[in-house]
Design an enzyme around this catalytic site. Structure first.
Site, mmCIF file in Angstrom:
data_model
loop_
_atom_site.group_PDB
_atom_site.id
_atom_site.type_symbol
_atom_site.label_atom_id
_atom_site.label_comp_id
_atom_site.label_asym_id
_atom_site.label_seq_id
_atom_site.Cartn_x
_atom_site.Cartn_y
_atom_site.Cartn_z
ATOM 1 C CB CYS A 1 -1.982 -2.650 8.929
ATOM 2 S SG CYS A 1 -2.869 -2.072 7.802
ATOM 3 C CB CYS B 1 -1.081 0.058 1.075
ATOM 4 S SG CYS B 1 -0.107 -0.272 2.255
#
Lengths: 177, 145
Positions: free
Chosen positions: B112, B42
């Site tokens: 994440c 990302c």
């Protein structure tokens, strides 16, 4: 089978695609895929055939090919290059540089220093343009039999490019708020 | 889908944001370990710093900066909270799956938590290197996805 936006739109697998050619290919296929016109029956629209993909696949293929970064990523994967997950490498010192730039942008925004923020945004814009040029050159230079080293070098280039796009995405989102 | 209250709390009120000095300053500080990691999926970038008490060998303070999505910010915020008071070995034992569980991260945001675990490992490895402590191979291993 891997998603192949080039095949879906009947375009050659190359990075330097003409935006107008993508648009023409999309419109021609979208017209054929239209339910009012696609009277030939579902047999001819079978996945993987030379038939017309459904509207969702056409839209997705166009979105990928319209975006230079996504187009490069799709092309590299189709050429057998490593995915982002498989090869996370970056140019030396890149993360420290992007961290520094992001911190400076944060400070510029917090202190309402519009000129400094604009300068950093312009830097990201120049980096994006440089990545587009570099990717075009690297893909154009690929030999017929794609060498693993060359594909890995492209992966590294695209990995760095992602951080630049992410910065620009977040600047855009912040502007909208 | 809706995010849980813990992740929203950490995103809206992130704990321990900041650093123990500029990049150049913390590089010179032997009591501070810096972990700088990125997620190529990302483009998020995260920096985690630990301050270790040389007398006790425990992490007395931790700070982070994260340029990323809400889940990445919440994951690193939680990581700094968990690190405080831990020994280096206890810090290394923090698994991304625990962060996923605590914050109820959805599957698309698991990377994440991986980023946060990688940042912890990188910060501890940096501290060890600065202080002449051998860095185990598993310190560098990537977290499980």
């Amino acid at each position: 089978m891997a998603f192949d936006p080039f095949a879906i739109l009947g375009l050659p697998r190359r990075f330097d695609l003409d935006a107008a050619a993508v648009q023409r290919a999309y419109l021609a296929r979208a017209a054929m895929a239209h339910p009012d016109l696609a009277t030939a029956g579902l047999d001819e629209v079978a996945e993987g055939s030379a038939g017309v993909a459904d509207a969702a696949a056409l839209n997705r293929a166009k979105a990928v090919l319209d975006d230079p970064e996504q187009r490069a990523d799709a092309l590299l994967t189709l050429l057998g290059g490593p995915t982002r997950e498989a090869d996370r490498s970056l140019p030396d010192g890149f993360l420290a540089q992007i961290m520094d730039i992001r911190e400076r942008l944060d400070e510029a925004v917090a202190s309402r220093d519009g000129a400094a923020a604009a300068e950093l945004e312009a830097w990201a814009g120049r980096r994006r343009a440089a990545h587009v040029r570099a990717a075009a050159e690297m893909f154009a230079a690929l030999p017929e039999r794609t060498a693993p080293d060359a594909l890995r070098a492209i992966r590294r280039e695209l990995n760095a490019w992602r951080y630049i796009e992410r910065m620009l995405e977040q600047v855009r989102d912040a502007d909208r708020m | 889908m809706a995010y849980g209250p813990k992740i929203i709390d950490h995103y809206e009120n992130p704990r321990n944001v900041g650093s123990f000095g500029t990049q150049a300053e913390v590089k010179q500080r032997k009591d501070v370990g810096v972990g700088l990691v990125g997620a190529p999926e990302c483009g998020d970038v995260m920096q985690l710093q630990i301050k270790v008490d040389p007398a006790t060998g425990r992490i007395e303070d931790a700070k982070f900066k994260c340029f990323g999505c809400g889940s990445a910010i919440a994951s690193s915020s939680l990581a700094t909270e968990w690190l405080k008071g831990k020994t280096l070995d206890e810090g290394l034992a923090i698994k991304n799956t625990e962060i996923v569980q605590e914050l109820s991260l959805p599957p698309v945001k698991i990377h994440c938590s991986v980023l946060a675990e990688d940042a912890i490992k990188a910060a501890i490895a940096d501290y060890k290197t600065k202080n002449g402590i051998p860095v185990d191979d598993h310190d560098h291993e990537h977290a499980h996805r």
